[in-house]
Design a protein around this motif. Structure first.
Motif, PDB file in Angstrom:
ATOM      1  N   THR A  36      27.378 -68.596  56.009  1.00 26.97           N
ATOM      2  CA  THR A  36      28.493 -69.226  55.293  1.00 26.97           C
ATOM      3  C   THR A  36      28.053 -70.471  54.530  1.00 26.97           C
ATOM      4  O   THR A  36      28.738 -70.908  53.620  1.00 26.97           O
ATOM      5  N   THR A  37      26.946 -71.064  54.933  1.00 25.37           N
ATOM      6  CA  THR A  37      26.492 -72.297  54.300  1.00 25.37           C
ATOM      7  C   THR A  37      25.016 -72.163  53.971  1.00 25.37           C
ATOM      8  O   THR A  37      24.223 -71.809  54.851  1.00 25.37           O
ATOM      9  N   ARG A  38      24.685 -72.417  52.691  1.00 31.10           N
ATOM     10  CA  ARG A  38      23.287 -72.276  52.261  1.00 31.10           C
ATOM     11  C   ARG A  38      22.808 -73.566  51.616  1.00 31.10           C
ATOM     12  O   ARG A  38      23.523 -74.157  50.794  1.00 31.10           O
ATOM     13  N   PHE A  39      21.611 -73.991  51.964  1.00 35.27           N
ATOM     14  CA  PHE A  39      20.927 -75.082  51.262  1.00 35.27           C
ATOM     15  C   PHE A  39      19.702 -74.462  50.591  1.00 35.27           C
ATOM     16  O   PHE A  39      19.098 -73.542  51.151  1.00 35.27           O
ATOM     17  N   ASP A  40      19.337 -75.006  49.427  1.00 35.07           N
ATOM     18  CA  ASP A  40      18.205 -74.385  48.718  1.00 35.07           C
ATOM     19  C   ASP A  40      16.903 -75.180  48.848  1.00 35.07           C
ATOM     20  O   ASP A  40      15.936 -74.897  48.148  1.00 35.07           O
ATOM     21  N   LYS A  41      16.923 -76.159  49.753  1.00 34.06           N
ATOM     22  CA  LYS A  41      15.667 -76.867  50.048  1.00 34.06           C
ATOM     23  C   LYS A  41      15.617 -77.149  51.547  1.00 34.06           C
ATOM     24  O   LYS A  41      16.639 -77.451  52.162  1.00 34.06           O
ATOM     25  N   ILE A  42      14.407 -77.052  52.107  1.00 33.89           N
ATOM     26  CA  ILE A  42      14.220 -77.405  53.516  1.00 33.89           C
ATOM     27  C   ILE A  42      13.705 -78.842  53.549  1.00 33.89           C
ATOM     28  O   ILE A  42      12.517 -79.087  53.293  1.00 33.89           O
ATOM     29  N   ASN A  43      14.609 -79.768  53.800  1.00 33.69           N
ATOM     30  CA  ASN A  43      14.215 -81.169  53.936  1.00 33.69           C
ATOM     31  C   ASN A  43      15.039 -81.815  55.040  1.00 33.69           C
ATOM     32  O   ASN A  43      15.983 -81.200  55.566  1.00 33.69           O
ATOM     33  N   ALA A  44      14.670 -83.026  55.406  1.00 31.31           N
ATOM     34  CA  ALA A  44      15.318 -83.671  56.552  1.00 31.31           C
ATOM     35  C   ALA A  44      16.810 -83.868  56.303  1.00 31.31           C
ATOM     36  O   ALA A  44      17.643 -83.670  57.203  1.00 31.31           O
ATOM     37  N   ALA A  45      17.182 -84.245  55.091  1.00 32.12           N
ATOM     38  CA  ALA A  45      18.587 -84.503  54.803  1.00 32.12           C
ATOM     39  C   ALA A  45      19.431 -83.239  54.983  1.00 32.12           C
ATOM     40  O   ALA A  45      20.517 -83.270  55.586  1.00 32.12           O
ATOM     41  N   ASN A  46      18.938 -82.112  54.478  1.00 31.59           N
ATOM     42  CA  ASN A  46      19.709 -80.866  54.609  1.00 31.59           C
ATOM     43  C   ASN A  46      19.776 -80.393  56.060  1.00 31.59           C
ATOM     44  O   ASN A  46      20.815 -79.902  56.517  1.00 31.59           O
ATOM     45  N   ILE A  47      18.666 -80.528  56.775  1.00 29.15           N
ATOM     46  CA  ILE A  47      18.688 -80.152  58.193  1.00 29.15           C
ATOM     47  C   ILE A  47      19.731 -80.988  58.938  1.00 29.15           C
ATOM     48  O   ILE A  47      20.557 -80.465  59.699  1.00 29.15           O
ATOM     49  N   LYS A  48      19.723 -82.302  58.661  1.00 28.61           N
ATOM     50  CA  LYS A  48      20.670 -83.179  59.358  1.00 28.61           C
ATOM     51  C   LYS A  48      22.118 -82.864  58.992  1.00 28.61           C
ATOM     52  O   LYS A  48      22.999 -82.829  59.862  1.00 28.61           O
ATOM     53  N   THR A  49      22.372 -82.621  57.728  1.00 27.56           N
ATOM     54  CA  THR A  49      23.735 -82.273  57.306  1.00 27.56           C
ATOM     55  C   THR A  49      24.192 -80.994  58.017  1.00 27.56           C
ATOM     56  O   THR A  49      25.315 -80.901  58.526  1.00 27.56           O
ATOM     57  N   GLY A  50      23.300 -80.015  58.058  1.00 24.31           N
ATOM     58  CA  GLY A  50      23.635 -78.758  58.719  1.00 24.31           C
ATOM     59  C   GLY A  50      23.890 -78.946  60.207  1.00 24.31           C
ATOM     60  O   GLY A  50      24.857 -78.392  60.763  1.00 24.31           O
ATOM     61  N   LEU A  51      23.049 -79.723  60.865  1.00 23.63           N
ATOM     62  CA  LEU A  51      23.221 -79.932  62.305  1.00 23.63           C
ATOM     63  C   LEU A  51      24.524 -80.685  62.596  1.00 23.63           C
ATOM     64  O   LEU A  51      25.226 -80.363  63.559  1.00 23.63           O
ATOM     65  N   ARG A  52      24.849 -81.668  61.758  1.00 19.66           N
ATOM     66  CA  ARG A  52      26.113 -82.380  61.946  1.00 19.66           C
ATOM     67  C   ARG A  52      27.303 -81.415  61.859  1.00 19.66           C
ATOM     68  O   ARG A  52      28.230 -81.468  62.668  1.00 19.66           O
ATOM     69  N   THR A  53      27.247 -80.526  60.898  1.00 15.33           N
ATOM     70  CA  THR A  53      28.330 -79.538  60.736  1.00 15.33           C
ATOM     71  C   THR A  53      28.433 -78.642  61.963  1.00 15.33           C
ATOM     72  O   THR A  53      29.524 -78.399  62.491  1.00 15.33           O
ATOM     73  N   LEU A  54      27.277 -78.167  62.421  1.00 15.24           N
ATOM     74  CA  LEU A  54      27.263 -77.300  63.611  1.00 15.24           C
ATOM     75  C   LEU A  54      27.854 -77.998  64.824  1.00 15.24           C
ATOM     76  O   LEU A  54      28.640 -77.417  65.577  1.00 15.24           O
ATOM     77  N   MET A  55      27.453 -79.263  65.031  1.00 13.70           N
ATOM     78  CA  MET A  55      27.874 -79.963  66.235  1.00 13.70           C
ATOM     79  C   MET A  55      29.362 -80.315  66.189  1.00 13.70           C
ATOM     80  O   MET A  55      29.979 -80.540  67.230  1.00 13.70           O
ATOM     81  N   ALA A  56      29.950 -80.338  64.990  1.00 12.86           N
ATOM     82  CA  ALA A  56      31.393 -80.590  64.893  1.00 12.86           C
ATOM     83  C   ALA A  56      32.175 -79.421  65.496  1.00 12.86           C
ATOM     84  O   ALA A  56      33.334 -79.572  65.892  1.00 12.86           O
ATOM     85  N   GLY A  57      31.540 -78.234  65.556  1.00 12.76           N
ATOM     86  CA  GLY A  57      32.091 -77.144  66.338  1.00 12.76           C
ATOM     87  C   GLY A  57      33.122 -76.257  65.658  1.00 12.76           C
ATOM     88  O   GLY A  57      33.699 -75.395  66.293  1.00 12.76           O
ATOM     89  N   HIS A  58      33.341 -76.433  64.383  1.00 15.38           N
ATOM     90  CA  HIS A  58      34.345 -75.594  63.711  1.00 15.38           C
ATOM     91  C   HIS A  58      33.732 -74.635  62.707  1.00 15.38           C
ATOM     92  O   HIS A  58      34.422 -74.033  61.898  1.00 15.38           O
ATOM     93  N   GLN A  59      32.410 -74.503  62.754  1.00 14.29           N
ATOM     94  CA  GLN A  59      31.686 -73.682  61.797  1.00 14.29           C
ATOM     95  C   GLN A  59      31.879 -72.202  62.111  1.00 14.29           C
ATOM     96  O   GLN A  59      31.666 -71.765  63.232  1.00 14.29           O
ATOM     97  N   ALA A  60      32.263 -71.433  61.102  1.00 10.44           N
ATOM     98  CA  ALA A  60      32.186 -69.982  61.235  1.00 10.44           C
ATOM     99  C   ALA A  60      30.829 -69.556  60.700  1.00 10.44           C
ATOM    100  O   ALA A  60      30.360 -70.084  59.679  1.00 10.44           O
ATOM    101  N   GLY A  61      30.195 -68.611  61.383  1.00 11.62           N
ATOM    102  CA  GLY A  61      28.943 -68.063  60.872  1.00 11.62           C
ATOM    103  C   GLY A  61      27.796 -69.055  60.848  1.00 11.62           C
ATOM    104  O   GLY A  61      27.807 -70.076  61.536  1.00 11.62           O
TER     105      GLY A  61
END
Lengths: 341, 341
Positions: free
Chosen positions: B306-331
């Protein structure tokens, strides 16, 4: 002359109390559509008899206990085609209906199987409850494969290997090629060896050290055939990743199962009356009993009877139950009829 | 120019702290005898990344997290015959070695499978961890049969059906013919329907009443893909006799599992890293991934990105992890390369 002599329990008085099991005359049951009526020739005792009796609280109607029987069919319901009068059958039955402490018992046809012709009624009566419990635990809960040599290379540790369920479980596991480790008192080590146990373990000793010393860093499954609490931590330490810890006793409170999580292990409760309590797949029990009968007929499992009484009366039932509840019994206690008031 | 750009964690500081994931230059790994080295093209994120990072305590050596990747093999160990350089593969790997937050990763060949040719690297990277977890839970722990329509008539209730594991579990169960009930927020009901769920359940409502109202007095299995404690009692009430209650979270203390006993039900812990943590049947994970690849190739399961980033960098990893930990992510959340310092 009794129409249907039974031994009734009304209240959880002390087992030694004369009122704990009272001879009474019952109506002889008519079979329901899917029932058979059996003239009971032999019964076997189990701890569940005494546990259920001790928990009774002023029943108005007689409670007929007893969950292991062999006898001859005297009548069949109109919906029963697999059995006919005159056939000798064995079964555990259900706690939801009167048990086998009576001369004539009605039981659902799907819960019974023909008794092996080469076994005495007493030996056949010793098979059902422990056989169903061991089979379901090993093959339906722990998912080992119920066929000769099918589980070669797999290991099973049995806590309380010399008891009724333990003696059946070790034989079934051995039949499927498993390596069986089992605890008991050292005086029962010969018994263990005769019932398929490869590695006997003195239950007084450090079991984790003993299992490791025998060459097993882990085992694929642990069957706790005793109170769950004192053995759960040991089981969690010894069980292999994705392995199974089986339990037959009702926990006395919350259990610390945290140590099972990192291994992806399962805690499998086995309760053979769950199927009949909830009318779930009851026919599977008749099917399992048929397979146990075949294994017993060819000598691959032994009913493991150690104590025999030659009359079914209140005194013998009570003596047997007292022995069982003392907790040091190897194998099964059977009462090989006739009924006597 | 980095030899092998990685994102290292040394301590469990706040995720927003600049030191939580640090770009570093690593040595490019040589493959061990049974390893492949993969040039990582895409990664997917999982809550386990952040849980492991937050638990770190002043590591001296860089800890490279990341447990979902797709990439191209650049080297193989001398003992590897099933794979060769140039092949595109996917895997979750193991927590015992550096993960996929690095450009070149060494991984045991038995833990990998070819990525489906018709999937982007990001979609392929989204399959392994949740796919292995769902497959092992359903087919190795709960013992349903992994074949099309093989479990027709069986029912599965998923607690948290729209998450990463839930979305994979519902699709796998649907493929095998099961009826799938699953909880989620109502805004994810369309998502549930697209992922094989037959009966969506609003997780804010009385779930036992809702399951009963939907026509199911019991279900054959309940998968608790959330904290175990708040759902265990519900699961024990709804599970069928001899049924399965699956759990993926580590209990916070003792669990009251008493209600499972009268049903002869099992509590199945699933932890996909148990196999690699204990070197137990690791090759089964490569085999499962191959089957997931086949199902994905023919469209029977969807990687659910459901969520795609087009670069593997620290900022994108952190943004993704924050979203996951909020617990409302589908997929799933994926980062579809390239690496960027």
């Amino acid at each position: 002359m009794f129409e249907n002599l039974g031994f009734a329990a009304y209240d959880g008085v002390a087992l030694d109390d004369a009122a704990s099991l009272v001879p009474i005359d019952l109506k002889r049951p008519n079979p329901g559509t899917d029932d058979v009526v059996v003239q009971v020739q032999a019964i076997a005792l189990n701890p569940v008899d005494e546990k259920q009796r001790a928990a009774l609280n002023q029943q108005q109607a007689p409670r007929i206990l007893g969950y292991d029987a062999c006898g001859v069919i005297t009548a069949v319901g109109s919906g029963v085609s697999r059995f006919k009068p005159g056939e000798r059958v064995m079964y555990a039955g259900t706690t939801k209906r009167p048990g086998s402490f009576e001369q004539y018992q009605a039981v659902a046809a799907e819960l019974i199987a023909q008794a092996p012709a080469n076994l005495t009624a007493g030996d056949a009566a010793a098979l059902p409850l422990v056989g169903l419990t061991a089979w379901e635990l090993l093959f339906e809960k722990m998912n080992f494969v119920p066929a000769a040599q099918a589980n070669k290379g797999k290991t099973l540790l049995i806590i309380n290997g010399a008891g009724g369920v333990g003696s059946m479980l070790s034989q079934l596991a051995h039949w499927t090629g498993m390596t069986v480790l089992a605890t008991a008192s050292t005086r029962h080590f010969d018994w263990l060896a005769r019932h398929g146990v490869d590695v006997p373990l003195n239950y007084h000793e450090d079991l984790i050290a003993a299992v490791h010393a025998a060459g097993y860093p882990v085992v694929d499954a642990v069957a706790i055939l005793y109170a769950t609490e004192p053995y759960l931590d040991l089981a969690a330490q010894l069980v292999a990743p994705f392995g199974h810890v089986g339990a037959v006793a009702t926990p006395q409170g919350p259990l610390d199962v945290t140590a099972l999580k990192p291994k992806g292990a399962s805690l499998d409760f086995e309760f053979m009356f769950a199927k009949s309590d909830f009318h779930h797949d009851m026919a599977s029990q008749g099917h399992i009993l048929s397979q146990l009968a075949t294994l017993a007929a060819v000598g691959l499992i032994d009913p493991s009877v150690t104590t025999r009484f030659d009359k079914i009366n209140a005194a013998n039932i009570k003596t047997g139950l007292r022995t069982l509840m003392a907790g040091h019994q190897a194998g099964k206690i059977v009462l090989d009829g006739p009924f006597e008031a």
